[in-house]
Design a protein around this motif. Structure first.
Motif, mmCIF file in Angstrom:
data_model
loop_
_atom_site.group_PDB
_atom_site.id
_atom_site.type_symbol
_atom_site.label_atom_id
_atom_site.label_comp_id
_atom_site.label_asym_id
_atom_site.label_seq_id
_atom_site.Cartn_x
_atom_site.Cartn_y
_atom_site.Cartn_z
ATOM 1 N N PRO A 183 48.113 2.331 24.098
ATOM 2 C CA PRO A 183 48.545 3.530 24.824
ATOM 3 C C PRO A 183 49.607 4.355 24.113
ATOM 4 C CG PRO A 183 48.438 1.617 26.282
ATOM 5 C CD PRO A 183 48.287 1.095 24.885
ATOM 6 N N SER A 184 50.231 3.794 23.087
ATOM 7 C CA SER A 184 51.250 4.559 22.362
ATOM 8 C C SER A 184 50.621 5.563 21.398
ATOM 9 C CB SER A 184 52.182 3.620 21.599
ATOM 10 O OG SER A 184 51.481 2.937 20.566
ATOM 11 N N ILE A 185 49.302 5.440 21.187
ATOM 12 C CA ILE A 185 48.585 6.342 20.285
ATOM 13 C C ILE A 185 47.669 7.243 21.103
ATOM 14 C CG2 ILE A 185 46.943 6.512 18.380
ATOM 15 C CD1 ILE A 185 47.978 3.870 17.349
ATOM 16 N N THR A 186 47.659 8.521 20.754
ATOM 17 C CA THR A 186 46.840 9.513 21.464
ATOM 18 C C THR A 186 45.718 9.990 20.565
ATOM 19 O OG1 THR A 186 48.743 10.266 22.754
ATOM 20 C CG2 THR A 186 46.884 11.772 22.586
ATOM 21 N N ARG A 187 44.528 10.117 21.141
ATOM 22 C CA ARG A 187 43.407 10.717 20.421
ATOM 23 C C ARG A 187 43.341 12.193 20.783
ATOM 24 N NH1 ARG A 187 39.179 8.500 18.047
ATOM 25 N NH2 ARG A 187 39.422 6.513 19.171
ATOM 26 N N GLU A 188 43.256 13.047 19.773
ATOM 27 C CA GLU A 188 43.185 14.485 19.989
ATOM 28 C C GLU A 188 41.802 14.988 19.579
ATOM 29 O OE1 GLU A 188 46.774 16.655 18.608
ATOM 30 O OE2 GLU A 188 47.440 14.657 17.922
ATOM 31 N N ILE A 189 41.235 15.862 20.389
ATOM 32 C CA ILE A 189 39.899 16.403 20.150
ATOM 33 C C ILE A 189 39.954 17.927 20.257
ATOM 34 C CG2 ILE A 189 37.505 16.470 20.952
ATOM 35 C CD1 ILE A 189 38.019 13.739 20.053
ATOM 36 N N THR A 190 39.322 18.613 19.307
ATOM 37 C CA THR A 190 39.130 20.058 19.432
ATOM 38 C C THR A 190 37.637 20.360 19.361
ATOM 39 O OG1 THR A 190 39.296 20.487 17.055
ATOM 40 C CG2 THR A 190 41.338 20.540 18.338
ATOM 41 N N ILE A 191 37.250 21.462 19.965
ATOM 42 C CA ILE A 191 35.836 21.815 20.032
ATOM 43 C C ILE A 191 35.709 23.322 19.820
ATOM 44 C CG2 ILE A 191 35.890 22.136 22.551
ATOM 45 C CD1 ILE A 191 33.111 20.860 22.657
ATOM 46 N N SER A 192 34.689 23.733 19.080
ATOM 47 C CA SER A 192 34.479 25.169 18.835
ATOM 48 C C SER A 192 33.029 25.399 18.421
ATOM 49 C CB SER A 192 35.427 25.669 17.731
ATOM 50 O OG SER A 192 35.213 24.952 16.526
ATOM 51 N N PRO A 193 32.441 26.551 18.805
ATOM 52 C CA PRO A 193 31.056 26.854 18.441
ATOM 53 C C PRO A 193 30.945 27.273 16.977
ATOM 54 C CG PRO A 193 32.010 28.663 19.681
ATOM 55 C CD PRO A 193 33.036 27.573 19.668
ATOM 56 N N LEU A 194 29.821 26.937 16.362
ATOM 57 C CA LEU A 194 29.555 27.298 14.977
ATOM 58 C C LEU A 194 28.427 28.312 14.898
ATOM 59 C CD1 LEU A 194 29.619 23.737 13.341
ATOM 60 C CD2 LEU A 194 31.462 25.428 13.366
ATOM 61 N N SER A 195 28.397 29.070 13.827
ATOM 62 C CA SER A 195 27.334 30.058 13.626
ATOM 63 C C SER A 195 25.994 29.396 13.357
ATOM 64 C CB SER A 195 27.695 30.989 12.456
ATOM 65 O OG SER A 195 27.880 30.226 11.265
ATOM 66 N N THR A 196 26.011 28.093 13.110
ATOM 67 C CA THR A 196 24.760 27.342 12.894
ATOM 68 C C THR A 196 24.029 27.100 14.215
ATOM 69 O OG1 THR A 196 25.967 25.267 13.073
ATOM 70 C CG2 THR A 196 25.662 26.171 10.865
ATOM 71 N N GLY A 197 24.683 27.405 15.325
ATOM 72 C CA GLY A 197 24.048 27.176 16.619
ATOM 73 C C GLY A 197 24.467 25.886 17.283
ATOM 74 N N TYR A 198 25.371 25.141 16.645
ATOM 75 C CA TYR A 198 25.858 23.879 17.212
ATOM 76 C C TYR A 198 27.368 23.955 17.390
ATOM 77 C CZ TYR A 198 21.216 22.241 16.004
ATOM 78 O OH TYR A 198 19.863 22.108 15.916
ATOM 79 N N THR A 199 27.900 22.948 18.060
ATOM 80 C CA THR A 199 29.328 22.910 18.345
ATOM 81 C C THR A 199 30.023 21.923 17.425
ATOM 82 O OG1 THR A 199 29.039 23.533 20.663
ATOM 83 C CG2 THR A 199 31.040 22.336 20.112
ATOM 84 N N SER A 200 31.120 22.351 16.858
ATOM 85 C CA SER A 200 31.935 21.494 16.003
ATOM 86 C C SER A 200 32.921 20.716 16.869
ATOM 87 C CB SER A 200 32.705 22.337 14.982
ATOM 88 O OG SER A 200 33.696 21.551 14.337
ATOM 89 N N VAL A 201 32.975 19.411 16.643
ATOM 90 C CA VAL A 201 33.940 18.548 17.326
ATOM 91 C C VAL A 201 34.775 17.863 16.255
ATOM 92 C CG1 VAL A 201 34.292 16.639 18.928
ATOM 93 C CG2 VAL A 201 32.331 18.167 19.226
ATOM 94 N N MET A 202 36.095 18.023 16.331
ATOM 95 C CA MET A 202 36.989 17.408 15.362
ATOM 96 C C MET A 202 37.990 16.524 16.087
ATOM 97 S SD MET A 202 37.633 20.538 12.660
ATOM 98 C CE MET A 202 38.216 19.418 11.403
ATOM 99 N N SER A 203 38.430 15.474 15.391
ATOM 100 C CA SER A 203 39.299 14.500 16.036
ATOM 101 C C SER A 203 40.347 13.974 15.071
ATOM 102 C CB SER A 203 38.457 13.325 16.568
ATOM 103 O OG SER A 203 39.272 12.282 17.039
ATOM 104 N N LYS A 204 41.477 13.571 15.624
ATOM 105 C CA LYS A 204 42.475 12.818 14.876
ATOM 106 C C LYS A 204 43.337 12.046 15.860
ATOM 107 C CE LYS A 204 46.506 15.874 14.365
ATOM 108 N NZ LYS A 204 47.523 14.834 14.719
ATOM 109 N N LEU A 205 43.958 10.981 15.351
ATOM 110 C CA LEU A 205 44.895 10.216 16.155
ATOM 111 C C LEU A 205 46.301 10.781 15.970
ATOM 112 C CD1 LEU A 205 43.613 6.571 15.520
ATOM 113 C CD2 LEU A 205 43.019 8.140 17.388
ATOM 114 N N SER A 206 47.164 10.522 16.934
ATOM 115 C CA SER A 206 48.513 11.092 16.884
ATOM 116 C C SER A 206 49.320 10.568 15.702
ATOM 117 C CB SER A 206 49.252 10.798 18.189
ATOM 118 O OG SER A 206 49.277 9.402 18.456
ATOM 119 N N ASN A 207 48.923 9.440 15.129
ATOM 120 C CA ASN A 207 49.622 8.904 13.955
ATOM 121 C C ASN A 207 48.919 9.279 12.648
ATOM 122 O OD1 ASN A 207 47.395 7.308 14.278
ATOM 123 N ND2 ASN A 207 48.473 5.351 14.159
#
Length: 322
Positions: A183-207
């Motif tokens: 629980p001391s570590i957080t997962r972060e997610i961002t999402i955005s549409p791409l011109s390819t017609g699909y959605t980009s999902v990116m992730s990183k941990l708080s550390n």
């Protein structure tokens, strides 16, 4: 014909007389006044669902997954976790363990319950136990609870006015949540549409300092949608949006998408849907969508130029014991 109460009384009286006749005169025989139900349950319930004129399915519900609670103070018995929506409880064989073998149907002239009986639980059942001392115990009300809505569906309401002030400025393309394993570590997610017609999902941990692109296999990706939003609840990621960025056949608010692997793969959440009033308000109009999630896991959706907002919640999160 099923044995009635007089037969029980006569049987106990005969046993009492026989036992007494075998005793010395100075021996007093006492019989237990206990007359309570100690345990109740069922083995299996098989429910047939007719999906179409040619397709049917059979679901088997196991009683070990839905134990019953006995409230001795209030004489009520019920399954704490409701049975799945659509489960048929009109003919169920139950197992009852009581202080004596004399368990009766209180509303059926105290006819004896037998473990071969199939019982209609669409309404509560009343049972009671006759003690060896010759008296009835309390009357128990036995209920078999069944979900009225699917746990993975949504309940929506329409609220006049705009987005709550506490949710203004909410970034619905970013989500962060604690790891279950740490629980001391957080997962972060961002999402955005791409011109390819699909959605980009990116992730990183708080550390971590670097972001990682998660969805590289487009067969597992979500289509690119205008004003796409992402949220974390029910131990999963959920996303939705307006019309398709490239695929114009997607008119908006058609599906919720769910990821159970932290954003790597996405599927349509088949039981979740948007309210028809929201779909109609958005259809064919070029309007911005604003979405947010409050601390009680309610999803809020607003449309520019529309003086009302829609609030929805996953039904499972409303079930107190689920």
């Amino acid at each position: 014909m099923r044995n009635r109460l007089p037969g029980i009384v006569v049987g106990i009286a005969i046993l009492t007389a026989l036992a007494t006749s075998c005793m010395k005169n100075d021996v007093v025989v006492s019989y237990s006044p206990d007359a309570s139900i100690q345990e109740i349950g069922f083995d299996t319930i098989i429910t047939t669902h007719v999906l179409s004129s040619t397709v049917t399915t059979r679901d088997t519900i196991f009683g070990t997954d839905y134990p019953f609670v006995i409230d001795q103070n209030n004489a009520t018995i019920y399954n704490l976790d409701s049975l799945p929506m659509g489960t048929s409880v009109s003919s169920v064989r139950i197992n009852v363990y009581a202080d004596t073998e004399y368990v009766t149907y209180a509303e059926r002239q105290d006819s004896l319950w037998l473990n071969t009986d199939y019982i209609d639980f669409t309404t509560p059942l009343k049972l009671r136990v006759y003690s060896y001392a010759g008296a009835f115990g309390r009357t128990y009300t036995v209920s078999m609870n069944v979900h009225k809505v699917h746990p993975d569906s949504m309940t929506w309401s329409c609220v006049e006015g705009g987005m709550p002030e506490t949710l203004l400025g909410y970034d619905s393309q970013y989500v962060a949540y604690q790891l279950k394993t740490n629980p001391s570590i957080t997962r972060e997610i961002t999402i955005s549409p791409l011109s390819t017609g699909y959605t980009s999902v990116m992730s990183k941990l708080s550390n971590e300092s670097e972001w990682t692109t998660l969805t590289t296999d487009m067969t597992l990706a979500m289509p690119a949608l205008h004003d796409v939003s992402i949220f974390h609840f029910n131990d999963a990621l959920y996303a939705f949006g307006g019309a398709g960025v490239i695929n114009t056949s997607l008119t908006g608010f058609e599906h919720f998408y769910v990821s159970n692997d932290n954003g790597i793969s996405w599927q349509v959440a088949k039981h979740m849907a948007f309210p028809q009033s929201l779909v109609e308000a958005y259809a064919g109009k070029d309007m911005r969508i604003t979405a947010a999630k409050d601390d009680d896991d309610n999803i809020w959706i607003a449309l520019d130029g529309v003086d009302k907002v829609w609030r929805g919640k996953l039904n499972k999160l409303n079930f107190a014991n689920r």
